[in-house]
Design a protein around this motif. Structure first.
Motif, PDB file in Angstrom:
ATOM      1  N   TRP A 490       0.848  -1.191   0.000  1.00 60.96           N
ATOM      2  CA  TRP A 490       0.000   0.000   0.000  1.00 60.96           C
ATOM      3  C   TRP A 490       0.884   1.241   0.000  1.00 60.96           C
ATOM      4  N   LYS A 491       0.277   2.376  -0.402  1.00 66.83           N
ATOM      5  CA  LYS A 491       0.994   3.647  -0.302  1.00 66.83           C
ATOM      6  C   LYS A 491      -0.005   4.787  -0.159  1.00 66.83           C
ATOM      7  N   ASP A 492       0.467   5.882   0.421  1.00 66.06           N
ATOM      8  CA  ASP A 492      -0.355   7.080   0.599  1.00 66.06           C
ATOM      9  C   ASP A 492       0.556   8.293   0.508  1.00 66.06           C
ATOM     10  N   LYS A 493       0.047   9.365  -0.145  1.00 62.55           N
ATOM     11  CA  LYS A 493       0.904  10.513  -0.416  1.00 62.55           C
ATOM     12  C   LYS A 493       1.122  11.419   0.790  1.00 62.55           C
ATOM     13  N   ASP A 494       0.093  11.551   1.660  1.00 66.27           N
ATOM     14  CA  ASP A 494       0.216  12.605   2.661  1.00 66.27           C
ATOM     15  C   ASP A 494      -0.172  12.210   4.079  1.00 66.27           C
ATOM     16  N   SER A 495      -0.926  11.132   4.257  1.00 67.86           N
ATOM     17  CA  SER A 495      -1.400  10.790   5.604  1.00 67.86           C
ATOM     18  C   SER A 495      -0.290  10.165   6.442  1.00 67.86           C
ATOM     19  N   ASN A 496      -0.381  10.380   7.775  1.00 68.20           N
ATOM     20  CA  ASN A 496       0.616   9.820   8.684  1.00 68.20           C
ATOM     21  C   ASN A 496       0.343   8.356   8.992  1.00 68.20           C
ATOM     22  N   THR A 497      -0.924   7.976   8.998  1.00 62.69           N
ATOM     23  CA  THR A 497      -1.291   6.587   9.267  1.00 62.69           C
ATOM     24  C   THR A 497      -2.347   6.126   8.270  1.00 62.69           C
ATOM     25  N   VAL A 498      -2.396   4.834   8.079  1.00 58.47           N
ATOM     26  CA  VAL A 498      -3.376   4.209   7.192  1.00 58.47           C
ATOM     27  C   VAL A 498      -3.855   2.926   7.863  1.00 58.47           C
ATOM     28  N   SER A 499      -5.146   2.663   7.787  1.00 58.14           N
ATOM     29  CA  SER A 499      -5.708   1.411   8.290  1.00 58.14           C
ATOM     30  C   SER A 499      -6.113   0.542   7.111  1.00 58.14           C
ATOM     31  N   LEU A 500      -5.877  -0.750   7.255  1.00 60.66           N
ATOM     32  CA  LEU A 500      -6.207  -1.706   6.200  1.00 60.66           C
ATOM     33  C   LEU A 500      -7.431  -2.514   6.626  1.00 60.66           C
ATOM     34  N   PHE A 501      -8.340  -2.712   5.672  1.00 57.93           N
ATOM     35  CA  PHE A 501      -9.573  -3.434   5.943  1.00 57.93           C
ATOM     36  C   PHE A 501      -9.774  -4.508   4.885  1.00 57.93           C
ATOM     37  N   TYR A 502     -10.606  -5.464   5.274  1.00 57.95           N
ATOM     38  CA  TYR A 502     -11.069  -6.426   4.278  1.00 57.95           C
ATOM     39  C   TYR A 502     -12.531  -6.722   4.536  1.00 57.95           C
ATOM     40  N   LYS A 503     -13.231  -7.046   3.480  1.00 62.54           N
ATOM     41  CA  LYS A 503     -14.616  -7.471   3.584  1.00 62.54           C
ATOM     42  C   LYS A 503     -14.704  -8.933   3.181  1.00 62.54           C
ATOM     43  N   LEU A 504     -15.301  -9.736   4.063  1.00 61.23           N
ATOM     44  CA  LEU A 504     -15.538 -11.138   3.766  1.00 61.23           C
ATOM     45  C   LEU A 504     -17.032 -11.313   3.570  1.00 61.23           C
ATOM     46  N   ASN A 505     -17.416 -11.592   2.326  1.00 58.04           N
ATOM     47  CA  ASN A 505     -18.842 -11.711   1.977  1.00 58.04           C
ATOM     48  C   ASN A 505     -19.628 -10.486   2.422  1.00 58.04           C
ATOM     49  N   GLY A 506     -18.999  -9.291   2.222  1.00 57.56           N
ATOM     50  CA  GLY A 506     -19.688  -8.034   2.503  1.00 57.56           C
ATOM     51  C   GLY A 506     -19.539  -7.526   3.916  1.00 57.56           C
ATOM     52  N   GLN A 507     -18.988  -8.316   4.836  1.00 61.40           N
ATOM     53  CA  GLN A 507     -18.812  -7.895   6.226  1.00 61.40           C
ATOM     54  C   GLN A 507     -17.417  -7.312   6.420  1.00 61.40           C
ATOM     55  N   GLU A 508     -17.377  -6.022   6.847  1.00 60.29           N
ATOM     56  CA  GLU A 508     -16.093  -5.347   6.995  1.00 60.29           C
ATOM     57  C   GLU A 508     -15.383  -5.798   8.268  1.00 60.29           C
ATOM     58  N   LEU A 532     -10.452 -18.172   9.086  1.00 62.60           N
ATOM     59  CA  LEU A 532     -11.358 -18.758   8.104  1.00 62.60           C
ATOM     60  C   LEU A 532     -12.575 -19.384   8.761  1.00 62.60           C
ATOM     61  N   ALA A 533     -12.828 -19.021  10.021  1.00 66.94           N
ATOM     62  CA  ALA A 533     -13.902 -19.668  10.772  1.00 66.94           C
ATOM     63  C   ALA A 533     -15.284 -19.359  10.205  1.00 66.94           C
ATOM     64  N   ASP A 534     -15.442 -18.197   9.542  1.00 69.04           N
ATOM     65  CA  ASP A 534     -16.771 -17.781   9.101  1.00 69.04           C
ATOM     66  C   ASP A 534     -17.021 -18.004   7.613  1.00 69.04           C
ATOM     67  N   LEU A 535     -16.244 -18.880   7.008  1.00 69.80           N
ATOM     68  CA  LEU A 535     -16.440 -19.132   5.585  1.00 69.80           C
ATOM     69  C   LEU A 535     -17.704 -19.931   5.334  1.00 69.80           C
ATOM     70  N   ASN A 536     -18.323 -19.645   4.189  1.00 64.68           N
ATOM     71  CA  ASN A 536     -19.426 -20.460   3.704  1.00 64.68           C
ATOM     72  C   ASN A 536     -18.868 -21.519   2.761  1.00 64.68           C
ATOM     73  N   ASN A 540     -16.440 -17.500  -1.491  1.00 69.75           N
ATOM     74  CA  ASN A 540     -16.472 -16.423  -0.504  1.00 69.75           C
ATOM     75  C   ASN A 540     -15.696 -15.243  -1.081  1.00 69.75           C
ATOM     76  N   GLN A 541     -16.374 -14.091  -1.254  1.00 65.02           N
ATOM     77  CA  GLN A 541     -15.753 -12.918  -1.862  1.00 65.02           C
ATOM     78  C   GLN A 541     -14.998 -12.115  -0.805  1.00 65.02           C
ATOM     79  N   VAL A 542     -13.772 -11.712  -1.158  1.00 64.04           N
ATOM     80  CA  VAL A 542     -12.940 -10.921  -0.255  1.00 64.04           C
ATOM     81  C   VAL A 542     -12.521  -9.640  -0.975  1.00 64.04           C
ATOM     82  N   GLU A 543     -12.736  -8.488  -0.350  1.00 59.19           N
ATOM     83  CA  GLU A 543     -12.267  -7.196  -0.854  1.00 59.19           C
ATOM     84  C   GLU A 543     -11.293  -6.616   0.165  1.00 59.19           C
ATOM     85  N   VAL A 544     -10.186  -6.090  -0.315  1.00 56.32           N
ATOM     86  CA  VAL A 544      -9.169  -5.512   0.552  1.00 56.32           C
ATOM     87  C   VAL A 544      -8.970  -4.060   0.142  1.00 56.32           C
ATOM     88  N   TYR A 545      -8.923  -3.161   1.124  1.00 56.45           N
ATOM     89  CA  TYR A 545      -8.778  -1.737   0.806  1.00 56.45           C
ATOM     90  C   TYR A 545      -8.153  -1.023   1.993  1.00 56.45           C
TER      91      TYR A 545
END
Length: 696
Positions: A490-508, A532-536, A540-545
């Motif tokens: 990951w990278k960011d131009k100006d912020s001092n901190t960044v938090s990383l998230f993922y969504k598993l089947n729509g749940q952040e 991986l306890a909550d997998l169907n 299972n769709q995963v989004e990372v941002y």
């Protein structure tokens, strides 16, 4: 006397021979200028707009063959003259289709002036006129060189010439034949100017200044001053009648009162005061003539000036609110609305196609285009054509717009959605410019602009990318798998901190919280295990941002986790078990395997063990000639399990890890081979059958 007679006879023969040669020469010339087929000209004419309700064709005299016919594609072609002598005709606008000189006008045409080359005659004119005869106007001259607008060669002075000509008129002549000599002097030198053999010239036929009249008891000449308004376009002899369709367009500016005309790329400009017409409204069209020589003269209109009057608008909406000249964000879905309303005209607006030149920052959302007709509530849906240049071309309207001939559709709305793309740019605000165009068979709305601004948060937003093994990948796991590592940069131009998230089947869920930005605007690695306890079962769709300290979101990267149901299977089996050598004696001797027997079972079901490992001997020990009197057993502690071909024996296993089990083998758990007395020496082999059986 006899000698004199012979001389006369000789002269007669010479004259006769010369006349014979002239006769042969004339016959040869006639063969070179055969009459052209007007039907071929019509059939192969270019496509153009309809002339219905816009023009009246006026054949002049009983000899005229003027007609409006259809080309091979069903488009109108106006033939003013065919390739016959003494043809005359005019095509004038309808009374309700006069040009208003208080407004600009533009028109485009294709002109055909035959294929006769230097033997063509006489030509055509594009003419604006306010003659008292209206759309029945035509020059009183029957001479081909008059082109239907000029005076005859009998006028005694310039005033009389102007009176014979088309009154209150302006013409652009396309002259395919240079008229010179007594009684045919239209193109002779006048005021030290003589036009080219073929020429396009602007004149005012009803103005005395147009004419230079020379009259005496021996001869009468009426000459036209071709350079009075502007320099003519002069061309070599035969250039106009070359068998080709020529481009011709006219543009009138009502502010400057100037008219510009362009013929095959050559343009001229001249003043056109309204006082020439004694009116702000004029009839317009074409005249055409032939004389002793002839050629086909035909016209196709590519674009008519205001045959229809329409109003068009384009709006861009976000959540039903217009964003014209406003801000939108990347990722937004916008709805474009293209509306066209017929306000009036002499024709219906036919074969209309709506087009949008989309800006490069948006992309069309498939299956969203709809065409709506408010009068009837009709809605049609059909996919547009999208060009590589992001040019959206809607399907041709199924209904013409207008109220002529009881047509009932007068308005239409074309809607479709676009999605604003992520933009890789350092500009914070990007102007998005679109252009709308409606193209009809008889009228085109020229491209007009709409615009809005895209806020380029991407310039300051964090960015994220997954490792190559994860990006857009499908990762298979089993119920026994407890976790999966998500990694990338990951990278960011100006912020001092960044938090990383993922969504598993729509749940952040939080991947990493408040990570320090130790190298701004540089890629930093990350790696984190997720449960991986909550997998169907299945996909299972995963989004990372990422989200920076200011709350700006990055792009979303995605992959898929596929949870399989799992199964029980052999992971590995040693292909052979070798026993230690033994010495045959009169008593039973025993042998054990030379090495641990490798049998591993993999269980990925994730449930408590519900199966048994079994083995059976399927063949006796043999060296190929005789059998070995021996018994294979498995020592299971103090219990001896005989292995034979009667039934499979259950053997004990030990669990190595979450999924793997192996045959238990130690000092108290191992195979044993007992060989009875009477055996012969040799190498003996047997086969075992391993099975896994479910336990009810």
């Amino acid at each position: 006397m006899k000698k004199k007679v012979n001389k006369n006879i000789h002269l007669f023969l010479q004259i006769f021979s010369i006349l014979g040669l002239v006769s042969l020469f004339l016959i040869f010339e006639i063969q070179e200028v055969r009459a052209e087929s007007v039907n071929d000209v019509i059939l192969n004419a270019p496509d153009g707009t309809s002339l219905a309700d816009a023009f009246n064709l006026m054949p002049v005299g009983s000899n005229s063959h003027a007609t409006i016919a259809k080309n091979k594609n069903g488009n109108d072609v106006c033939v003013l003259t065919d390739d016959n002598r003494d043809q005359r005709a005019a095509l004038w606008s309808a009374t309700n289709y006069q040009l208003d000189l208080n407004k600009d006008f533009d028109t485009k045409m294709k002109l055909y002036l035959g294929n006769k080359g230097r033997y063509a005659a006489d030509g055509i004119t594009f003419t604006l006129q306010n003659d008292p005869r209206g759309n029945n106007a035509f020059s009183s001259s029957t001479e081909g060189g008059a082109l239907g607008v000029y005076s005859s060669q009998e006028a005694r002075n310039s005033t009389e010439a102007a009176q014979e000509a088309l009154q209150n008129s302006f013409s652009i002549e396309f002259d395919t034949h240079q008229n010179e000599g007594k009684g045919n002097a239209y193109d002779e030198n006048s005021h030290n100017y003589k036009p080219g053999p073929n020429h396009i010239a602007a004149t005012m036929p009803g103005n005395p200044e147009t004419y230079d009249v020379y009259s005496s008891w021996l001869t009468q000449k009426v000459k036209v001053r071709h350079n009075l308004l502007t320099e003519p376009i002069n061309l070599p002899n035969g250039s106009l009648s070359n068998g080709q369709w020529h481009d011709f367009e006219v543009h009138y500016d009502h502010i400057t009162e100037q008219i510009t005309y362009v013929f095959d790329g050559q343009s001229r400009v001249c003043n056109l005061p309204r006082t020439v017409f004694s009116s702000d409204y004029v009839y317009w069209g074409f005249t055409g003539t032939t004389g002793d020589d002839s050629n086909v003269n035909a016209v196709v209109f590519s674009e008519l000036p205001k045959a229809v009057n329409v109003e068009t608008t384009t709006d861009v909406l976000k959540n039903n609110t217009s964003v014209i000249n406003k801000d939108v964000n990347m990722g937004d879905t916008l709805t474009y609305s293209l509306k066209a309303t017929y306000l009036g005209g002499i024709q219906n607006w036919t074969d209309v196609v709506g087009e949008e030149f989309l800006n490069p920052y948006v992309e069309y959302v498939p299956h969203t285009l709809a065409v709506k007709y408010p009068e009837t509530g009709t809605i049609t849906k059909e996919e547009p054509q999208i060009t590589p240049e992001n040019h959206l071309i809607a399907p041709e309207l199924t209904n013409d717009l207008g109220d002529v001939h009881e047509n009932k559709w007068t308005s239409v709305e074309i809607t479709f959605d676009v999605k604003v793309k992520n933009i890789d740019s350092n500009q914070k605000i990007i102007k998005a410019e679109d252009y709308t165009e409606f193209i009809g068979d008889n009228y085109t709305v020229r491209p007009y602009e709409t615009s809005y601004q895209i806020l380029n948060d991407e310039a300051l937003r964090p960015q994220i990318k997954l490792s190559d093994s994860l990006a857009n990948a499908s990762v298979s796991v089993f119920p026994t798998d407890q976790s999966l590592t998500i990694d990338g940069e990951w990278k960011d131009k100006d912020s001092n901190t960044v938090s990383l998230f993922y969504k598993l089947n729509g749940q952040e869920r939080v991947l990493q919280d408040n990570v320090s930005n130790t190298a701004k605007d540089s890629w930093l690695p990350f790696s984190q295990e997720i449960s991986l306890a909550d997998l169907n079962t299945g996909d299972n769709q995963v989004e990372v941002y990422a989200k920076d300290a200011e709350g700006q979101l990055s792009n979303h990267e995605s992959f898929k986790i596929i949870l399989n149901q799992g199964n029980v299977s052999f992971k590995s089996i040693d292909p052979e078990i070798q026993f230690k050598n033994m010495v045959i004696s009169g008593t039973t001797v025993y042998s054990s395997p030379q090495a641990t027997v490798g049998v591993v079972v993999e269980d990925t079901t994730g449930i408590p063990k519900d199966w048994q490992l079994k083995v059976k001997q399927t063949t006796s020990f043999s060296d190929g000639t005789r059998d070995l009197p021996a018994q294979l057993t498995y020592l299971n502690g103090e219990e001896k399990l005989s292995i034979n071909d009667s039934s499979a024996v259950v053997l004990p296993v030990v669990q190595n890890n979450a999924t793997d089990y192996s045959l238990q083998q130690d000092a108290n758990h191992q195979f044993q081979l007992a060989v009875s007395p009477g055996a012969y020496t040799g190498e003996y082999q047997s086969q075992l059958e391993w099975t896994i059986e479910r336990v009810p």
